[in-house]
Write a protein that holds these residues in place. Structure first.
Motif, PDB file in Angstrom:
ATOM      1  N   GLU A 141      -4.152 -11.750  -1.038  1.00 19.32           N
ATOM      2  CA  GLU A 141      -5.353 -11.437  -0.406  1.00 19.32           C
ATOM      3  C   GLU A 141      -6.751 -12.217  -0.851  1.00 19.32           C
ATOM      4  O   GLU A 141      -6.933 -12.364  -2.060  1.00 19.32           O
ATOM      5  CB  GLU A 141      -5.954  -9.960  -0.767  1.00 19.32           C
ATOM      6  N   HIS A 150      -9.382  -8.431  -4.150  1.00 20.16           N
ATOM      7  CA  HIS A 150      -8.671  -7.376  -3.181  1.00 20.16           C
ATOM      8  C   HIS A 150      -9.845  -6.287  -2.472  1.00 20.16           C
ATOM      9  O   HIS A 150     -10.683  -5.962  -3.644  1.00 20.16           O
ATOM     10  CB  HIS A 150      -7.754  -6.487  -3.847  1.00 20.16           C
ATOM     11  N   PRO A 151      -9.902  -5.741  -1.275  1.00 22.52           N
ATOM     12  CA  PRO A 151     -10.649  -4.829  -0.959  1.00 22.52           C
ATOM     13  C   PRO A 151     -10.394  -3.573  -1.501  1.00 22.52           C
ATOM     14  O   PRO A 151      -9.116  -3.009  -1.880  1.00 22.52           O
ATOM     15  CB  PRO A 151     -10.825  -4.727   0.476  1.00 22.52           C
ATOM     16  N   ASP A 152     -11.615  -2.477  -1.713  1.00 24.75           N
ATOM     17  CA  ASP A 152     -10.992  -1.298  -2.270  1.00 24.75           C
ATOM     18  C   ASP A 152     -10.327  -0.485  -1.237  1.00 24.75           C
ATOM     19  O   ASP A 152     -10.432  -0.698   0.149  1.00 24.75           O
ATOM     20  CB  ASP A 152     -12.430  -0.403  -2.219  1.00 24.75           C
ATOM     21  N   LEU A 153      -9.296   0.395  -1.601  1.00 21.27           N
ATOM     22  CA  LEU A 153      -8.551   1.089  -0.565  1.00 21.27           C
ATOM     23  C   LEU A 153      -9.467   2.178   0.038  1.00 21.27           C
ATOM     24  O   LEU A 153     -10.218   2.729  -0.571  1.00 21.27           O
ATOM     25  CB  LEU A 153      -7.434   2.031  -1.413  1.00 21.27           C
ATOM     26  N   SER A 209      -4.607  -6.657   5.330  1.00 15.68           N
ATOM     27  CA  SER A 209      -4.996  -5.432   4.640  1.00 15.68           C
ATOM     28  C   SER A 209      -5.468  -4.194   5.535  1.00 15.68           C
ATOM     29  O   SER A 209      -4.769  -3.109   5.178  1.00 15.68           O
ATOM     30  CB  SER A 209      -6.299  -5.820   3.730  1.00 15.68           C
ATOM     31  N   GLU A 264      -1.896  -2.775   6.513  1.00 15.45           N
ATOM     32  CA  GLU A 264      -1.156  -2.144   5.337  1.00 15.45           C
ATOM     33  C   GLU A 264      -1.874  -0.779   5.019  1.00 15.45           C
ATOM     34  O   GLU A 264      -1.088   0.235   4.818  1.00 15.45           O
ATOM     35  CB  GLU A 264      -1.359  -3.112   4.213  1.00 15.45           C
ATOM     36  N   GLN A 265      -3.156  -0.634   5.000  1.00 10.23           N
ATOM     37  CA  GLN A 265      -4.014   0.449   4.589  1.00 10.23           C
ATOM     38  C   GLN A 265      -3.636   1.573   5.577  1.00 10.23           C
ATOM     39  O   GLN A 265      -3.555   2.758   5.489  1.00 10.23           O
ATOM     40  CB  GLN A 265      -5.525   0.355   4.553  1.00 10.23           C
ATOM     41  N   PHE A 291      -8.805  -1.121  -7.880  1.00 12.58           N
ATOM     42  CA  PHE A 291      -7.444  -0.624  -8.145  1.00 12.58           C
ATOM     43  C   PHE A 291      -6.524  -1.269  -7.005  1.00 12.58           C
ATOM     44  O   PHE A 291      -7.032  -1.202  -5.924  1.00 12.58           O
ATOM     45  CB  PHE A 291      -7.655   0.946  -7.821  1.00 12.58           C
ATOM     46  N   VAL A 292      -5.710  -1.796  -7.505  1.00  9.09           N
ATOM     47  CA  VAL A 292      -4.527  -2.310  -6.234  1.00  9.09           C
ATOM     48  C   VAL A 292      -3.290  -1.951  -6.286  1.00  9.09           C
ATOM     49  O   VAL A 292      -2.784  -1.704  -7.446  1.00  9.09           O
ATOM     50  CB  VAL A 292      -4.669  -3.959  -6.564  1.00  9.09           C
ATOM     51  N   ILE A 293      -2.710  -1.509  -5.229  1.00  3.18           N
ATOM     52  CA  ILE A 293      -1.271  -1.095  -4.835  1.00  3.18           C
ATOM     53  C   ILE A 293      -1.025  -1.484  -3.726  1.00  3.18           C
ATOM     54  O   ILE A 293      -1.640  -1.746  -2.976  1.00  3.18           O
ATOM     55  CB  ILE A 293      -1.527   0.520  -5.193  1.00  3.18           C
ATOM     56  N   CYS A 294       0.548  -1.711  -3.943  1.00  2.00           N
ATOM     57  CA  CYS A 294       1.153  -2.063  -2.457  1.00  2.00           C
ATOM     58  C   CYS A 294       1.015  -0.836  -1.569  1.00  2.00           C
ATOM     59  O   CYS A 294       2.057   0.097  -1.522  1.00  2.00           O
ATOM     60  CB  CYS A 294       2.533  -2.566  -2.991  1.00  2.00           C
ATOM     61  N   ALA A 295       0.026  -1.087  -0.478  1.00  4.67           N
ATOM     62  CA  ALA A 295      -0.103   0.326   0.063  1.00  4.67           C
ATOM     63  C   ALA A 295       1.250   0.557   1.094  1.00  4.67           C
ATOM     64  O   ALA A 295       1.530   1.504   1.363  1.00  4.67           O
ATOM     65  CB  ALA A 295      -1.297  -0.087   1.129  1.00  4.67           C
ATOM     66  N   ARG A 296       1.904  -0.573   1.542  1.00  7.22           N
ATOM     67  CA  ARG A 296       3.242  -0.355   2.485  1.00  7.22           C
ATOM     68  C   ARG A 296       4.294   0.169   1.796  1.00  7.22           C
ATOM     69  O   ARG A 296       5.327   0.624   2.492  1.00  7.22           O
ATOM     70  CB  ARG A 296       3.779  -1.908   2.989  1.00  7.22           C
ATOM     71  N   ILE A 338       2.665  -6.974  -2.784  1.00  2.00           N
ATOM     72  CA  ILE A 338       1.991  -7.119  -1.370  1.00  2.00           C
ATOM     73  C   ILE A 338       2.392  -8.374  -0.953  1.00  2.00           C
ATOM     74  O   ILE A 338       2.747  -8.677   0.160  1.00  2.00           O
ATOM     75  CB  ILE A 338       0.453  -6.885  -1.662  1.00  2.00           C
ATOM     76  N   ARG A 357       4.107  -9.883   2.865  1.00 10.00           N
ATOM     77  CA  ARG A 357       3.554 -10.753   3.421  1.00 10.00           C
ATOM     78  C   ARG A 357       4.485 -11.745   3.866  1.00 10.00           C
ATOM     79  O   ARG A 357       4.332 -12.353   4.998  1.00 10.00           O
ATOM     80  CB  ARG A 357       2.049 -10.790   3.181  1.00 10.00           C
TER      81      ARG A 357
END
Ligand code: 3AL
Length: 183
Positions: A23, A67-70, A84, A87-88, A119-124, A157, A161
């Motif tokens: 990202e 990375h953007p905030d979730l 993103s 994914e979100q 905080f980063v996590i693989c949203a998918r 992530i 991608r």
């Protein structure tokens, strides 16, 4: 796009196509281009992973800060990257109730205050329930452990991608901004 097509990309085309695999970090794709020719998608994935692992901690923290905030300000203001947003959205973060949105905002701020990166996590690979659970749990980690965990999520992530770009049938069509320009 198959491997032969990937290997035939100029540096500029490669960065255009893979620049957001991590990202908002086109530098990673720019560095990975030096590893051509690639033998498979796993080989491309390894090259991205090795470059990220080779960064000093300050570089890894920099990658996380891109990375953007979730469910954060970028989502609300429509300024997320296409990757993103997809994914979100898949994780249900575009459909939060008021209480859920407040909870994630509070935890995101606590996390950033504690670790100095978002905080980063693989949203998918998650949904909103597991994201909230992990956000609370990971807040208790020490800094070194959390940095390692968060970078692992960046690599997840990135892998998804890359798959979407190189084997688009797995995850739906590539985003229009990943079409290489005609030179
Ligand atoms: N903060 C964060 O985890 N951001 C991301 N996760 C993901 O899967 N896509 C993102 O942009």
């Amino acid at each position: 796009m198959d491997i032969a097509a990937v290997n035939s990309l100029s540096y500029e085309q490669f960065v255009e196509v893979f620049g957001n695999a991590v990202e908002k970090c086109p530098l990673v794709a720019a560095a990975v281009w030096s590893s051509r020719p690639f033998t498979s998608i796993a080989d491309i994935d390894d090259a991205f992973g090795h470059f990220i692992d080779s960064l000093p901690d300050s570089g890894k923290e920099g990658v996380l800060r891109c990375h953007p905030d979730l469910a954060g300000r970028d989502l609300q203001s429509g300024t997320l990257t296409a990757d993103s947003l997809a994914e979100q959205s898949q994780a249900g973060l575009t459909q939060l109730g008021v209480a859920e949105a407040e909870r994630i905002a509070v935890l995101n701020s606590q996390y950033k205050l504690r670790f100095g990166f978002p905080f980063v996590i693989c949203a998918r690979m998650n949904d909103k329930t597991s994201i909230l659970q992990q956000l609370s749990q990971r807040l208790a980690n020490d800094h070194a452990h959390e940095l390692t965990h968060a970078i692992g999520e960046v690599k997840r992530i990135c892998s998804l991608r890359l798959q979407a770009l190189v084997c688009p049938t797995h995850l739906g069509p590539a985003q229009p901004n990943h079409v290489p320009p005609r030179l």
